[in-house]
Scaffold this motif. Structure first.
Motif, PDB file in Angstrom:
ATOM      1  N   PRO A   1       0.915   4.050   3.587  1.00 18.24           N
ATOM      2  CA  PRO A   1       1.248   3.414   2.311  1.00 18.24           C
ATOM      3  C   PRO A   1       2.066   2.143   2.518  1.00 18.24           C
ATOM      4  O   PRO A   1       2.778   2.008   3.507  1.00 18.24           O
ATOM      5  CB  PRO A   1       2.111   4.465   1.601  1.00 18.24           C
ATOM      6  CG  PRO A   1       1.857   5.745   2.294  1.00 18.24           C
ATOM      7  CD  PRO A   1       1.497   5.400   3.697  1.00 18.24           C
ATOM      8  N   LEU A   2       1.966   1.234   1.565  1.00 16.88           N
ATOM      9  CA  LEU A   2       2.833   0.058   1.569  1.00 16.88           C
ATOM     10  C   LEU A   2       4.179   0.438   0.981  1.00 16.88           C
ATOM     11  O   LEU A   2       4.290   1.391   0.234  1.00 16.88           O
ATOM     12  CB  LEU A   2       2.204  -1.042   0.714  1.00 16.88           C
ATOM     13  CG  LEU A   2       1.121  -1.844   1.403  1.00 16.88           C
ATOM     14  CD1 LEU A   2       0.401  -2.701   0.377  1.00 16.88           C
ATOM     15  CD2 LEU A   2       1.724  -2.725   2.488  1.00 16.88           C
ATOM     16  N   HIS A   3       5.178  -0.322   1.327  1.00 16.82           N
ATOM     17  CA  HIS A   3       6.511  -0.072   0.775  1.00 16.82           C
ATOM     18  C   HIS A   3       7.178  -1.412   0.503  1.00 16.82           C
ATOM     19  O   HIS A   3       6.765  -2.436   1.046  1.00 16.82           O
ATOM     20  CB  HIS A   3       7.351   0.723   1.781  1.00 16.82           C
ATOM     21  CG  HIS A   3       6.879   2.134   1.977  1.00 16.82           C
ATOM     22  ND1 HIS A   3       7.091   3.123   1.054  1.00 16.82           N
ATOM     23  CD2 HIS A   3       6.178   2.702   2.979  1.00 16.82           C
ATOM     24  CE1 HIS A   3       6.557   4.253   1.480  1.00 16.82           C
ATOM     25  NE2 HIS A   3       5.994   4.033   2.644  1.00 16.82           N
ATOM     26  N   ASP A   4       8.247  -1.382  -0.300  1.00 15.64           N
ATOM     27  CA  ASP A   4       9.015  -2.604  -0.543  1.00 15.64           C
ATOM     28  C   ASP A   4       9.449  -3.236   0.774  1.00 15.64           C
ATOM     29  O   ASP A   4       9.520  -4.469   0.888  1.00 15.64           O
ATOM     30  CB  ASP A   4      10.248  -2.282  -1.397  1.00 15.64           C
ATOM     31  CG  ASP A   4       9.880  -1.839  -2.808  1.00 15.64           C
ATOM     32  OD1 ASP A   4       9.102  -2.561  -3.470  1.00 15.64           O
ATOM     33  OD2 ASP A   4      10.350  -0.776  -3.247  1.00 15.64           O
ATOM     34  N   ALA A   5       9.715  -2.391   1.774  1.00 15.16           N
ATOM     35  CA  ALA A   5      10.149  -2.897   3.086  1.00 15.16           C
ATOM     36  C   ALA A   5       9.141  -3.892   3.663  1.00 15.16           C
ATOM     37  O   ALA A   5       9.521  -4.827   4.375  1.00 15.16           O
ATOM     38  CB  ALA A   5      10.348  -1.734   4.059  1.00 15.16           C
ATOM     39  N   ALA A   6       7.867  -3.690   3.367  1.00 13.93           N
ATOM     40  CA  ALA A   6       6.851  -4.604   3.896  1.00 13.93           C
ATOM     41  C   ALA A   6       7.037  -6.004   3.318  1.00 13.93           C
ATOM     42  O   ALA A   6       6.915  -7.015   4.014  1.00 13.93           O
ATOM     43  CB  ALA A   6       5.454  -4.078   3.567  1.00 13.93           C
TER      44      ALA A   6
END
Ligand SMILES: [Zn+2]
Length: 413
Positions: free
Chosen positions: A354-359
């Protein structure tokens, strides 16, 4: 005040009571429940020497001033999908509250430390994920399209956001928030089965997968199901079916966590008495390595052309969306590994599907790392989402240690 990881678990339960129902968490961004969750968070931090600020994209920030203006950021998202789990996103903001308490108690930190609650990570209402973090990262480039987006009840995005005090046209001004960022940390549930299968509570995330998303359309000829002999058919679904099986082989051959999914196929005319004329397939491919991802894509394209030829149909590809793999910071990965080993004995490195804000934050050039804590049965985005309390407590400890190590490293460098 020493770190109290059990309090984080108790507060997460409190949040679940306040913002969930029998179907799960209901903290969908830009709703009243979401606003009440944000208010709850504000109360949790009241009494600490922090400054609160809501930026132009609706992200909620708390700042603990340190010796240096350079900043350590700890971030998560309190919004959920409808009928979501109690931990996705919320774990890190609530764990972050505990770390902020501990840091504030210890006196002025070497770096300024900020907790951020990103706005609308899930994109559940308007289908646009990572809203707040992409604005802060400066990578939001779809404002024209966002202006047209509406929810299931016909509410238009700019109006709904305006009711929450966010002007879409000014969202990108949130970029100024990352100006002094020296590091970004995010703790999240894994949302997958890897750590549980290895019997490990915690892991370090190497980065987020690159994604290639396409619509692949096979076009044949509609023809009567009764009068068209099998060898005279131009069956679009036959091409789609072969491709669906082939992408599994492509992922297997590529390895290293590669995943390929055909998430939907729409056939037309879609009636029992006709050969399928068009089959529109939704294909999602992911890998942590950009070269391998590109290879998977070209292999799938080549296979689709081969199948089209075999079935005497046409095939066309249209990209829906893509993002490059985003790798986290090597030095922070080391510190995260160390922190996990200290609290749990053993660590493991894994990519995030999954993508995350961290990306988004990493994409903006801020050294970033994530910690994953085991998810039971790998389930997320459902009320069944869960993690053992003992593991949640370990995760708060690991985040706390990582915060200290990161502060020390940045301050020394
Ligand atoms: Zn999340």
């Amino acid at each position: 005040m020493p770190l109290d990881p059990a309090r984080t678990v108790a507060e997460l339960k409190q949040l679940r009571e306040l913002t969930g129902d029998e179907n799960g968490a209901q903290r969908v961004a830009w709703t009243e429940t979401w606003e009440s969750a944000r208010g709850w968070l504000r109360e949790k931090l009241a009494g600490l020497p922090l400054e609160e600020e809501i930026d132009e994209a609706g992200n909620q920030w708390w700042t603990l001033r340190g010796v240096s203006e350079r900043e350590l950021l700890i971030g998560g998202h309190i919004d959920s999908v409808p009928n979501g789990g109690w931990l996705d996103g919320a774990l890190n903001v609530v764990a972050g509250v505990e770390v902020m308490r501990r840091l504030a108690e210890d006196g002025e930190p070497e770096l300024t430390v900020r907790l951020v609650n990103w706005a609308d990570e899930e994109g559940a209402r308007f289908g646009r994920s990572l809203f707040g973090s992409s604005a802060a990262a400066g990578s939001m480039d779809d404002q024209v399209e966002l202006r047209q987006r509406h929810d299931a009840d016909g509410g238009v995005l700019p109006d709904v956001l305006a009711a929450c005090g966010v002007e879409l046209d000014r969202a990108l001004e949130a970029r100024s928030q990352l100006e002094n960022a020296a590091a970004y940390l995010e703790l999240h549930i894994e949302q997958g089965p890897v750590l549980e299968s290895m019997d490990l509570p915690l892991g370090v995330v190497l980065g987020t997968f690159g994604v290639e998303r396409h619509q692949v359309t096979f076009t044949g000829q509609a023809a009567h199901a009764g009068s068209t002999p099998m060898d005279k058919r131009r069956d679009a679904l036959a091409g789609a079916a072969k491709l669906e099986l082939e992408i599994r082989e492509i992922a297997k051959r590529t390895g290293e966590g590669a995943v390929c999914t055909m998430g939907g196929v729409v056939t037309k005319p879609g009636i029992v008495t006709s050969v399928v004329e068009t089959a529109e397939c939704l294909l999602d491919q992911r890998h942590l390595d950009a070269t391998k991802l590109a290879e998977m894509l070209s292999n799938a394209e080549a296979a689709s052309r081969r199948f089209a030829q075999e079935e005497d149909v046409e095939v066309s590809w249209e990209r829906i969306w893509n993002i490059e793999p985003i790798l986290f910071d090597e030095a922070l990965i080391e510190l995260a590994d160390e922190s996990i080993r200290e609290v749990a004995g053993k660590s493991h490195r894994l990519p995030s599907g999954p993508l995350h804000d961290a990306a988004e934050v990493a994409r903006a050039g801020v050294p970033t790392v994530m910690l994953f804590v085991q998810s039971l049965r790998g389930l997320s985005h459902t009320k069944l989402e869960d993690t053992e309390e003992e593991h949640l407590e370990l995760s708060v400890q690991a985040l706390d240690r990582l915060a200290d190590k990161t502060i020390a490293r940045v301050a020394a460098g």
